[in-house]
Design a protein around this motif. Structure first.
Motif, PDB file in Angstrom:
ATOM      1  N   CYS A   1       0.519  -0.452  -0.125  1.00  0.00           N
ATOM      2  CA  CYS A   1      -0.164   0.245   0.116  1.00  0.00           C
ATOM      3  C   CYS A   1       1.071   1.141   0.324  1.00  0.00           C
ATOM      4  CB  CYS A   1      -0.814   0.163   1.128  1.00  0.00           C
ATOM      5  SG  CYS A   1      -2.392  -1.302   1.568  1.00  0.00           S
ATOM      6  N   ASN A   2       1.045   2.346  -1.229  1.00  0.00           N
ATOM      7  CA  ASN A   2       1.186   3.690  -1.052  1.00  0.00           C
ATOM      8  C   ASN A   2       1.068   4.493  -0.361  1.00  0.00           C
ATOM      9  OD1 ASN A   2       3.738   2.441  -2.832  1.00  0.00           O
ATOM     10  ND2 ASN A   2       2.515   2.832  -4.953  1.00  0.00           N
ATOM     11  N   SER A   3      -0.398   4.482  -0.005  1.00  0.00           N
ATOM     12  CA  SER A   3      -0.665   5.417   0.426  1.00  0.00           C
ATOM     13  C   SER A   3      -0.678   5.331   2.229  1.00  0.00           C
ATOM     14  CB  SER A   3      -2.677   5.730   0.483  1.00  0.00           C
ATOM     15  OG  SER A   3      -3.037   6.282   0.960  1.00  0.00           O
ATOM     16  N   PRO A   4      -1.200   5.835   3.488  1.00  0.00           N
ATOM     17  CA  PRO A   4      -0.933   5.579   4.393  1.00  0.00           C
ATOM     18  C   PRO A   4      -2.836   5.015   4.761  1.00  0.00           C
ATOM     19  CG  PRO A   4      -0.371   7.933   4.513  1.00  0.00           C
ATOM     20  CD  PRO A   4      -1.015   7.148   2.930  1.00  0.00           C
ATOM     21  N   ASN A   5      -3.657   5.543   4.025  1.00  0.00           N
ATOM     22  CA  ASN A   5      -5.054   4.935   4.516  1.00  0.00           C
ATOM     23  C   ASN A   5      -5.183   3.795   3.478  1.00  0.00           C
ATOM     24  OD1 ASN A   5      -5.076   7.090   6.577  1.00  0.00           O
ATOM     25  ND2 ASN A   5      -5.662   8.715   5.790  1.00  0.00           N
ATOM     26  N   ALA A   6      -4.759   3.492   2.700  1.00  0.00           N
ATOM     27  CA  ALA A   6      -5.359   2.467   1.652  1.00  0.00           C
ATOM     28  C   ALA A   6      -5.735   1.506   1.979  1.00  0.00           C
ATOM     29  CB  ALA A   6      -4.179   1.787   0.508  1.00  0.00           C
ATOM     30  N   VAL A   7      -6.534   0.889   1.413  1.00  0.00           N
ATOM     31  CA  VAL A   7      -7.247  -0.762   2.242  1.00  0.00           C
ATOM     32  C   VAL A   7      -6.086  -1.885   1.562  1.00  0.00           C
ATOM     33  CG1 VAL A   7      -8.871  -2.100   2.180  1.00  0.00           C
ATOM     34  CG2 VAL A   7      -9.628   0.020   2.119  1.00  0.00           C
ATOM     35  N   PRO A   8      -5.481  -2.620   2.794  1.00  0.00           N
ATOM     36  CA  PRO A   8      -4.838  -3.576   2.468  1.00  0.00           C
ATOM     37  C   PRO A   8      -5.195  -4.411   1.357  1.00  0.00           C
ATOM     38  CG  PRO A   8      -4.892  -3.600   5.079  1.00  0.00           C
ATOM     39  CD  PRO A   8      -5.718  -2.866   4.133  1.00  0.00           C
ATOM     40  N   PHE A   9      -6.970  -4.814   1.662  1.00  0.00           N
ATOM     41  CA  PHE A   9      -7.172  -6.103   0.335  1.00  0.00           C
ATOM     42  C   PHE A   9      -8.193  -4.897  -0.425  1.00  0.00           C
ATOM     43  CE2 PHE A   9      -4.790  -8.190   3.300  1.00  0.00           C
ATOM     44  CZ  PHE A   9      -3.783  -8.994   2.887  1.00  0.00           C
ATOM     45  N   PRO A  10      -8.489  -4.822  -1.555  1.00  0.00           N
ATOM     46  CA  PRO A  10      -9.415  -3.072  -2.314  1.00  0.00           C
ATOM     47  C   PRO A  10     -10.676  -4.374  -2.026  1.00  0.00           C
ATOM     48  CG  PRO A  10      -6.999  -3.312  -3.568  1.00  0.00           C
ATOM     49  CD  PRO A  10      -7.196  -4.784  -2.270  1.00  0.00           C
ATOM     50  N   GLY A  11     -11.629  -3.820  -1.564  1.00  0.00           N
ATOM     51  CA  GLY A  11     -13.372  -4.570  -1.415  1.00  0.00           C
ATOM     52  C   GLY A  11     -13.642  -5.501  -0.093  1.00  0.00           C
ATOM     53  N   GLU A  12     -12.550  -5.359   0.342  1.00  0.00           N
ATOM     54  CA  GLU A  12     -12.142  -5.946   1.303  1.00  0.00           C
ATOM     55  C   GLU A  12     -12.885  -5.365   2.876  1.00  0.00           C
ATOM     56  OE1 GLU A  12      -9.418  -9.223   4.363  1.00  0.00           O
ATOM     57  OE2 GLU A  12      -9.083  -6.529   4.603  1.00  0.00           O
ATOM     58  N   LYS A  13     -14.104  -5.539   3.252  1.00  0.00           N
ATOM     59  CA  LYS A  13     -15.113  -4.408   4.336  1.00  0.00           C
ATOM     60  C   LYS A  13     -13.543  -4.660   6.398  1.00  0.00           C
ATOM     61  CE  LYS A  13     -18.919  -5.386   4.126  1.00  0.00           C
ATOM     62  NZ  LYS A  13     -20.863  -5.698   4.010  1.00  0.00           N
ATOM     63  N   GLY A  14     -13.361  -3.377   6.522  1.00  0.00           N
ATOM     64  CA  GLY A  14     -12.668  -3.238   7.922  1.00  0.00           C
ATOM     65  C   GLY A  14     -12.881  -1.692   8.052  1.00  0.00           C
ATOM     66  N   CYS A  15     -11.457  -1.566   8.476  1.00  0.00           N
ATOM     67  CA  CYS A  15     -10.802  -0.097   9.442  1.00  0.00           C
ATOM     68  C   CYS A  15      -9.757  -0.570  10.030  1.00  0.00           C
ATOM     69  CB  CYS A  15     -11.486   0.448  10.495  1.00  0.00           C
ATOM     70  SG  CYS A  15     -11.965  -0.569  12.020  1.00  0.00           S
ATOM     71  N   TRP A  16      -9.271   0.789   9.794  1.00  0.00           N
ATOM     72  CA  TRP A  16      -7.775   0.840  10.767  1.00  0.00           C
ATOM     73  C   TRP A  16      -7.510   0.695  12.121  1.00  0.00           C
ATOM     74  CZ3 TRP A  16      -3.323  -0.978   8.229  1.00  0.00           C
ATOM     75  CH2 TRP A  16      -3.763  -0.518   6.915  1.00  0.00           C
ATOM     76  N   LEU A  17      -7.059   0.173  13.006  1.00  0.00           N
ATOM     77  CA  LEU A  17      -6.856   0.655  14.590  1.00  0.00           C
ATOM     78  C   LEU A  17      -5.058   0.751  15.157  1.00  0.00           C
ATOM     79  CD1 LEU A  17      -8.265  -2.016  17.084  1.00  0.00           C
ATOM     80  CD2 LEU A  17      -9.225   0.000  15.989  1.00  0.00           C
ATOM     81  N   GLY A  18      -4.800   2.416  15.328  1.00  0.00           N
ATOM     82  CA  GLY A  18      -4.042   2.802  15.670  1.00  0.00           C
ATOM     83  C   GLY A  18      -4.254   4.684  14.722  1.00  0.00           C
ATOM     84  N   ASP A  19      -3.059   4.246  14.497  1.00  0.00           N
ATOM     85  CA  ASP A  19      -2.961   6.064  13.838  1.00  0.00           C
ATOM     86  C   ASP A  19      -2.955   5.267  12.252  1.00  0.00           C
ATOM     87  OD1 ASP A  19      -2.164   8.448  12.995  1.00  0.00           O
ATOM     88  OD2 ASP A  19       0.443   8.724  14.264  1.00  0.00           O
ATOM     89  N   PRO A  20      -4.293   6.334  12.110  1.00  0.00           N
ATOM     90  CA  PRO A  20      -4.500   6.449  10.738  1.00  0.00           C
ATOM     91  C   PRO A  20      -3.131   7.368   9.192  1.00  0.00           C
ATOM     92  CG  PRO A  20      -6.081   8.029  11.409  1.00  0.00           C
ATOM     93  CD  PRO A  20      -5.141   7.224  12.362  1.00  0.00           C
ATOM     94  N   ASN A  21      -2.758   7.946  10.249  1.00  0.00           N
ATOM     95  CA  ASN A  21      -1.774   8.543   8.833  1.00  0.00           C
ATOM     96  C   ASN A  21      -0.669   7.977   9.224  1.00  0.00           C
ATOM     97  OD1 ASN A  21      -3.637  10.494   9.039  1.00  0.00           O
ATOM     98  ND2 ASN A  21      -3.266  11.686  10.796  1.00  0.00           N
TER      99      ASN A  21
END
Length: 121
Positions: free
Chosen positions: A1-21
């Motif tokens: 993932c090049n973007s800090p907030n990119a989803v690891p697997f496109p289409g996968e439901k979920g969210c980040w825990l931790g520093d999103p930036n």
């Protein structure tokens, strides 16, 4: 993932825990499959201490059956909870409630893990 907030697997439901930036390679956030960003935000607004937030996220990520038969730390007679999720909770607490030093953070985390979170299991 090049973007800090990119989803690891496109289409996968979920969210980040931790520093999103931060970038995933920095080790300051974890992708939680089936996590809900809105629920996490609601828990953050309702929890005024790191311990309360940790327990709120724990009970949101694990079913009652998982909590009843599991343990956040290793125990001889119980199953260990998903360590990725437990690590995600720790990263989120570090992001939302930063401590002055790593030693203080470790001390706080051990107390929350062993007293607050394990009491829910």
């Amino acid at each position: 993932c090049n973007s800090p907030n990119a989803v690891p697997f496109p289409g996968e439901k979920g969210c980040w825990l931790g520093d999103p930036n931060t970038h995933i390679n920095e080790g300051k956030k974890t992708w939680i499959v089936d996590g809900d960003e809105k629920k996490i935000a609601m828990m953050e607004s309702m929890s005024d201490t790191p311990a309360k937030l940790a327990v709120a996220i724990l009970t949101a990520l694990f079913s009652m059956e998982e909590l009843g038969g599991g343990c956040c730390t290793q125990a001889k007679d119980r199953n260990t909870m998903n360590p990725v999720y437990i690590r995600g909770i720790r990263m989120h607490l570090m992001y939302k409630y930063p401590e002055a030093s790593a030693a203080e953070e470790d001390k706080r985390w051990k107390k929350i893990l062993h007293i607050n979170m394990n009491s829910k299991c």
